[in-house]
Design a protein around this motif. Structure first.
Motif, PDB file in Angstrom:
ATOM      1  N   ASN A   3       0.791  -1.211   0.000  1.00 27.75           N
ATOM      2  CA  ASN A   3       0.000   0.000   0.000  1.00 27.75           C
ATOM      3  C   ASN A   3       0.833   1.276   0.000  1.00 27.75           C
ATOM      4  O   ASN A   3       0.452   2.287  -0.562  1.00 27.75           O
ATOM      5  CB  ASN A   3      -0.933   0.010   1.213  1.00 27.75           C
ATOM      6  N   HIS A   4       2.019   1.232   0.659  1.00 30.29           N
ATOM      7  CA  HIS A   4       2.783   2.456   0.811  1.00 30.29           C
ATOM      8  C   HIS A   4       3.259   3.001  -0.530  1.00 30.29           C
ATOM      9  O   HIS A   4       3.670   4.150  -0.624  1.00 30.29           O
ATOM     10  CB  HIS A   4       3.984   2.207   1.733  1.00 30.29           C
ATOM     11  N   SER A   5       3.208   2.208  -1.582  1.00 32.93           N
ATOM     12  CA  SER A   5       3.669   2.673  -2.883  1.00 32.93           C
ATOM     13  C   SER A   5       2.574   3.422  -3.637  1.00 32.93           C
ATOM     14  O   SER A   5       2.817   3.954  -4.712  1.00 32.93           O
ATOM     15  CB  SER A   5       4.161   1.493  -3.728  1.00 32.93           C
ATOM     16  N   ARG A   7      -0.286   6.493  -3.892  1.00 33.78           N
ATOM     17  CA  ARG A   7      -0.583   7.833  -3.384  1.00 33.78           C
ATOM     18  C   ARG A   7      -1.995   8.221  -3.801  1.00 33.78           C
ATOM     19  O   ARG A   7      -2.346   8.148  -4.984  1.00 33.78           O
ATOM     20  CB  ARG A   7       0.437   8.837  -3.935  1.00 33.78           C
ATOM     21  N   SER A  22      -8.357  10.500   5.503  1.00 38.84           N
ATOM     22  CA  SER A  22      -6.896  10.566   5.454  1.00 38.84           C
ATOM     23  C   SER A  22      -6.269   9.760   6.594  1.00 38.84           C
ATOM     24  O   SER A  22      -5.290   9.038   6.389  1.00 38.84           O
ATOM     25  CB  SER A  22      -6.406  12.012   5.489  1.00 38.84           C
ATOM     26  N   ARG A  26      -4.125   6.410   5.657  1.00 41.73           N
ATOM     27  CA  ARG A  26      -2.707   6.371   6.071  1.00 41.73           C
ATOM     28  C   ARG A  26      -2.453   5.171   6.982  1.00 41.73           C
ATOM     29  O   ARG A  26      -1.417   4.510   6.889  1.00 41.73           O
ATOM     30  CB  ARG A  26      -2.326   7.677   6.774  1.00 41.73           C
ATOM     31  N   TYR A  30      -1.400   3.840   2.914  1.00 42.83           N
ATOM     32  CA  TYR A  30      -1.340   4.671   1.714  1.00 42.83           C
ATOM     33  C   TYR A  30      -0.757   6.046   2.031  1.00 42.83           C
ATOM     34  O   TYR A  30      -0.870   6.538   3.167  1.00 42.83           O
ATOM     35  CB  TYR A  30      -2.749   4.855   1.127  1.00 42.83           C
ATOM     36  N   GLU A  31      -0.168   6.673   1.023  1.00 43.52           N
ATOM     37  CA  GLU A  31       0.181   8.084   1.115  1.00 43.52           C
ATOM     38  C   GLU A  31      -1.065   8.875   0.720  1.00 43.52           C
ATOM     39  O   GLU A  31      -1.691   8.564  -0.295  1.00 43.52           O
ATOM     40  CB  GLU A  31       1.330   8.426   0.157  1.00 43.52           C
ATOM     41  N   VAL A  32      -1.417   9.882   1.501  1.00 46.59           N
ATOM     42  CA  VAL A  32      -2.678  10.592   1.274  1.00 46.59           C
ATOM     43  C   VAL A  32      -2.459  12.096   1.312  1.00 46.59           C
ATOM     44  O   VAL A  32      -1.806  12.629   2.211  1.00 46.59           O
ATOM     45  CB  VAL A  32      -3.737  10.219   2.338  1.00 46.59           C
ATOM     46  N   ASP A  33      -3.016  12.779   0.309  1.00 49.87           N
ATOM     47  CA  ASP A  33      -3.098  14.233   0.310  1.00 49.87           C
ATOM     48  C   ASP A  33      -4.571  14.622   0.269  1.00 49.87           C
ATOM     49  O   ASP A  33      -5.412  13.833  -0.178  1.00 49.87           O
ATOM     50  CB  ASP A  33      -2.369  14.823  -0.896  1.00 49.87           C
ATOM     51  N   TYR A  49      -0.478  11.062  -8.654  1.00 50.73           N
ATOM     52  CA  TYR A  49      -1.362  10.214  -7.846  1.00 50.73           C
ATOM     53  C   TYR A  49      -1.688   8.888  -8.540  1.00 50.73           C
ATOM     54  O   TYR A  49      -1.637   8.772  -9.769  1.00 50.73           O
ATOM     55  CB  TYR A  49      -2.649  10.961  -7.497  1.00 50.73           C
ATOM     56  N   ASP A  50      -2.031   7.906  -7.708  1.00 51.29           N
ATOM     57  CA  ASP A  50      -2.424   6.591  -8.203  1.00 51.29           C
ATOM     58  C   ASP A  50      -3.939   6.394  -8.162  1.00 51.29           C
ATOM     59  O   ASP A  50      -4.458   5.468  -8.777  1.00 51.29           O
ATOM     60  CB  ASP A  50      -1.750   5.493  -7.371  1.00 51.29           C
TER      61      ASP A  50
END
Length: 226
Positions: A3-5, A7, A22, A26, A30-33, A49-50
């Motif tokens: 998941n960390h890959s 965004r 968020s 996270r 996941y990376e979250v904006d 973003y993915d």
């Protein structure tokens, strides 16, 4: 899947919803904006973003309008979109899916469901394929996720792309709408026959001279023919 890959950009004008999503995304790795409006989101580099998680009902610009912008931009057209909204009528859902959305989640939602459905979409995003498929001057590359006609790129949504892959892989064989739904859409998603028809219509328009190759067998389904 690591998941960390991945965004994710969450776009919602409700601060509480953004905070909840968020935090939990996270926590899931996941990376979250976050952006609190479509206008704010569109000022950033969205190609990084993915996946986009878009609220439909926002101030000036709706999530539907933002999704249209994303699908029109070559840098973001293949990035999956999930709509998150309180609107749950059949027409609203069909409108979202016809814009190329990969999923549609209604509020109030379960965080576990949102995380699970994001995982389903991202697994489809990285689904491996082997070799390019060629039919005359139509080339489909399942690895690079590209389509060309006469050497010119054709921009398809993710659903349109996977429908084309299914039809080409089964060239000459009739696939029912249920066949296509089971291959292209998430297993836990309720998809109407009309949704398949809408996406097939859009696909035909985009592949120009090969539109007539995607044929309808009345009462049975679709096939790709000579």
């Amino acid at each position: 899947m690591q998941n960390h890959s991945f965004r994710i950009l969450v776009v919602d004008d409700e601060a509480d919803i953004c905070d909840i999503l968020s935090y939990n995304l996270r926590k899931a790795g996941y990376e979250v904006d976050v952006a609190h409006s479509a206008e704010e989101a569109l000022k950033t580099d969205l190609s990084v973003y993915d996946l986009f998680l878009l609220d439909v009902m926002m101030g000036e610009m709706s999530g539907f309008t933002m999704a249209t912008r994303l699908k029109e931009n070559p840098a973001t057209t293949r990035i999956p979109v999930i709509f998150l909204t309180a609107k749950d009528s059949e027409d609203d859902t069909l409108e979202g899916l016809s814009l190329g959305a990969d999923d549609y989640i209604t509020k109030p939602f379960s965080i576990r469901e949102v995380v699970a459905r994001i995982g389903v979409v991202l697994r489809r995003f990285e689904k491996p394929q082997s070799t390019a498929m060629v039919f005359r001057t139509l080339t489909v590359d399942p690895v690079a996720k590209t389509v060309t006609v006469d050497g010119a790129p054709v921009l398809l949504t993710r659903i349109e792309f996977e429908l084309l892959c299914c039809l080409l892989e089964s060239r000459g064989r009739v696939l029912s709408r249920q066949d296509l739904i089971s291959r292209v859409w998430p297993k836990d998603e309720v998809v109407l026959d009309r949704t398949v028809d809408v996406n097939i219509t859009r696909l035909r328009k985009k592949i120009g001279p090969y539109a007539s190759c995607i044929r309808t067998r009345s009462g049975y389904g679709y096939f790709f023919g000579e």
